[in-house]
Design a protein around this motif. Structure first.
Motif, PDB file in Angstrom:
ATOM      1  N   VAL A  34       0.852  -1.198   0.000  1.00 20.15           N
ATOM      2  CA  VAL A  34       0.000   0.000   0.000  1.00 20.15           C
ATOM      3  C   VAL A  34       0.886   1.245   0.000  1.00 20.15           C
ATOM      4  O   VAL A  34       0.688   2.166  -0.802  1.00 20.15           O
ATOM      5  CB  VAL A  34      -0.966   0.011   1.211  1.00 20.15           C
ATOM      6  CG1 VAL A  34      -1.619   1.381   1.369  1.00 20.15           C
ATOM      7  CG2 VAL A  34      -2.027  -1.072   1.060  1.00 20.15           C
ATOM      8  N   GLY A  35       1.873   1.276   0.875  1.00 21.67           N
ATOM      9  CA  GLY A  35       2.771   2.432   0.950  1.00 21.67           C
ATOM     10  C   GLY A  35       3.556   2.669  -0.322  1.00 21.67           C
ATOM     11  O   GLY A  35       3.868   3.809  -0.670  1.00 21.67           O
TER      12      GLY A  35
ATOM     13  N   ALA B   4      -4.945   1.989  -0.807  1.00 15.43           N
ATOM     14  CA  ALA B   4      -5.255   1.901   0.624  1.00 15.43           C
ATOM     15  C   ALA B   4      -6.707   1.510   0.868  1.00 15.43           C
ATOM     16  O   ALA B   4      -7.014   0.794   1.826  1.00 15.43           O
ATOM     17  CB  ALA B   4      -4.939   3.221   1.316  1.00 15.43           C
ATOM     18  N   GLY B   5      -7.609   1.922   0.013  1.00 13.14           N
ATOM     19  CA  GLY B   5      -9.016   1.591   0.161  1.00 13.14           C
ATOM     20  C   GLY B   5      -9.326   0.119  -0.007  1.00 13.14           C
ATOM     21  O   GLY B   5     -10.413  -0.336   0.356  1.00 13.14           O
TER      22      GLY B   5
ATOM     23  N   ILE C 162      -9.628  -6.716   1.395  1.00 13.87           N
ATOM     24  CA  ILE C 162      -8.632  -7.799   1.466  1.00 13.87           C
ATOM     25  C   ILE C 162      -8.813  -8.579   2.763  1.00 13.87           C
ATOM     26  O   ILE C 162      -8.830  -9.810   2.767  1.00 13.87           O
ATOM     27  CB  ILE C 162      -7.197  -7.235   1.350  1.00 13.87           C
ATOM     28  CG1 ILE C 162      -6.931  -6.751  -0.075  1.00 13.87           C
ATOM     29  CG2 ILE C 162      -6.162  -8.279   1.765  1.00 13.87           C
ATOM     30  CD1 ILE C 162      -5.640  -5.953  -0.233  1.00 13.87           C
ATOM     31  N   LEU C 163      -8.960  -7.861   3.875  1.00 15.91           N
ATOM     32  CA  LEU C 163      -9.138  -8.521   5.170  1.00 15.91           C
ATOM     33  C   LEU C 163     -10.453  -9.300   5.230  1.00 15.91           C
ATOM     34  O   LEU C 163     -10.502 -10.416   5.761  1.00 15.91           O
ATOM     35  CB  LEU C 163      -9.073  -7.500   6.304  1.00 15.91           C
ATOM     36  CG  LEU C 163      -7.714  -6.842   6.528  1.00 15.91           C
ATOM     37  CD1 LEU C 163      -7.841  -5.689   7.515  1.00 15.91           C
ATOM     38  CD2 LEU C 163      -6.686  -7.851   6.992  1.00 15.91           C
ATOM     39  N   LEU C 164     -11.513  -8.724   4.698  1.00 19.01           N
ATOM     40  CA  LEU C 164     -12.813  -9.388   4.738  1.00 19.01           C
ATOM     41  C   LEU C 164     -12.872 -10.633   3.854  1.00 19.01           C
ATOM     42  O   LEU C 164     -13.631 -11.558   4.143  1.00 19.01           O
ATOM     43  CB  LEU C 164     -13.921  -8.403   4.340  1.00 19.01           C
ATOM     44  CG  LEU C 164     -14.194  -7.286   5.344  1.00 19.01           C
ATOM     45  CD1 LEU C 164     -15.198  -6.294   4.772  1.00 19.01           C
ATOM     46  CD2 LEU C 164     -14.678  -7.848   6.667  1.00 19.01           C
ATOM     47  N   ARG C 165     -12.072 -10.681   2.796  1.00 16.65           N
ATOM     48  CA  ARG C 165     -12.069 -11.850   1.915  1.00 16.65           C
ATOM     49  C   ARG C 165     -11.493 -13.081   2.599  1.00 16.65           C
ATOM     50  O   ARG C 165     -11.816 -14.204   2.245  1.00 16.65           O
ATOM     51  CB  ARG C 165     -11.294 -11.555   0.633  1.00 16.65           C
ATOM     52  CG  ARG C 165     -12.103 -10.690  -0.310  1.00 16.65           C
ATOM     53  CD  ARG C 165     -11.381 -10.384  -1.574  1.00 16.65           C
ATOM     54  NE  ARG C 165     -11.084 -11.591  -2.331  1.00 16.65           N
ATOM     55  CZ  ARG C 165     -10.416 -11.589  -3.470  1.00 16.65           C
ATOM     56  NH1 ARG C 165      -9.983 -10.456  -3.977  1.00 16.65           N
ATOM     57  NH2 ARG C 165     -10.175 -12.708  -4.112  1.00 16.65           N
TER      58      ARG C 165
ATOM     59  N   ALA D 174      -4.488 -15.197  -1.076  1.00 16.73           N
ATOM     60  CA  ALA D 174      -4.204 -14.776  -2.447  1.00 16.73           C
ATOM     61  C   ALA D 174      -4.643 -13.330  -2.706  1.00 16.73           C
ATOM     62  O   ALA D 174      -4.128 -12.689  -3.622  1.00 16.73           O
ATOM     63  CB  ALA D 174      -4.896 -15.714  -3.426  1.00 16.73           C
ATOM     64  N   ALA D 175      -5.572 -12.801  -1.914  1.00 17.18           N
ATOM     65  CA  ALA D 175      -6.052 -11.434  -2.098  1.00 17.18           C
ATOM     66  C   ALA D 175      -5.064 -10.407  -1.548  1.00 17.18           C
ATOM     67  O   ALA D 175      -5.104  -9.238  -1.929  1.00 17.18           O
ATOM     68  CB  ALA D 175      -7.405 -11.255  -1.423  1.00 17.18           C
ATOM     69  N   ALA D 176      -4.177 -10.830  -0.669  1.00 17.90           N
ATOM     70  CA  ALA D 176      -3.243  -9.918  -0.003  1.00 17.90           C
ATOM     71  C   ALA D 176      -2.020  -9.656  -0.872  1.00 17.90           C
ATOM     72  O   ALA D 176      -1.841 -10.259  -1.931  1.00 17.90           O
ATOM     73  CB  ALA D 176      -2.822 -10.506   1.340  1.00 17.90           C
ATOM     74  N   GLY D 177      -1.178  -8.775  -0.386  1.00 13.88           N
ATOM     75  CA  GLY D 177       0.066  -8.444  -1.082  1.00 13.88           C
ATOM     76  C   GLY D 177       1.161  -9.435  -0.754  1.00 13.88           C
ATOM     77  O   GLY D 177       0.913 -10.571  -0.356  1.00 13.88           O
TER      78      GLY D 177
END
Length: 77
Positions: free
Chosen positions: A39-40, A46-47, A52-55, A59-62
């Protein structure tokens, strides 16, 4: 509780990620940190962090942050 803190060190100011929870999944902290670094760096908006957390899918994360510098500070019961 999860937060970033700026701390002084012999090498100058550093950012430290602190997290407290009652359980952790395998590489959870490294996944969180890696995603926030993405994100940084502008690789992830950032939105997108909430979705990502709710999924609840890795695989959805970085990226997964490398283990160097990761320290288990305390275990509480």
């Amino acid at each position: 509780l999860a937060q970033w803190r700026e701390v002084d060190s012999d090498y100058g100011p550093l950012l430290r990620f602190e997290i407290r929870a009652n359980a952790f999944c395998h590489q959870m902290v490294r996944s969180l940190v890696g995603t926030m670094v993405d994100v940084g760096a502008g690789r992830i908006h950032a939105g997108e962090m909430r979705s990502i957390l709710l999924r609840r899918e890795r695989a959805a994360a970085g990226r997964v942050a490398p283990p160097q510098g990761l320290t288990l500070w305390e275990v509480g019961y």
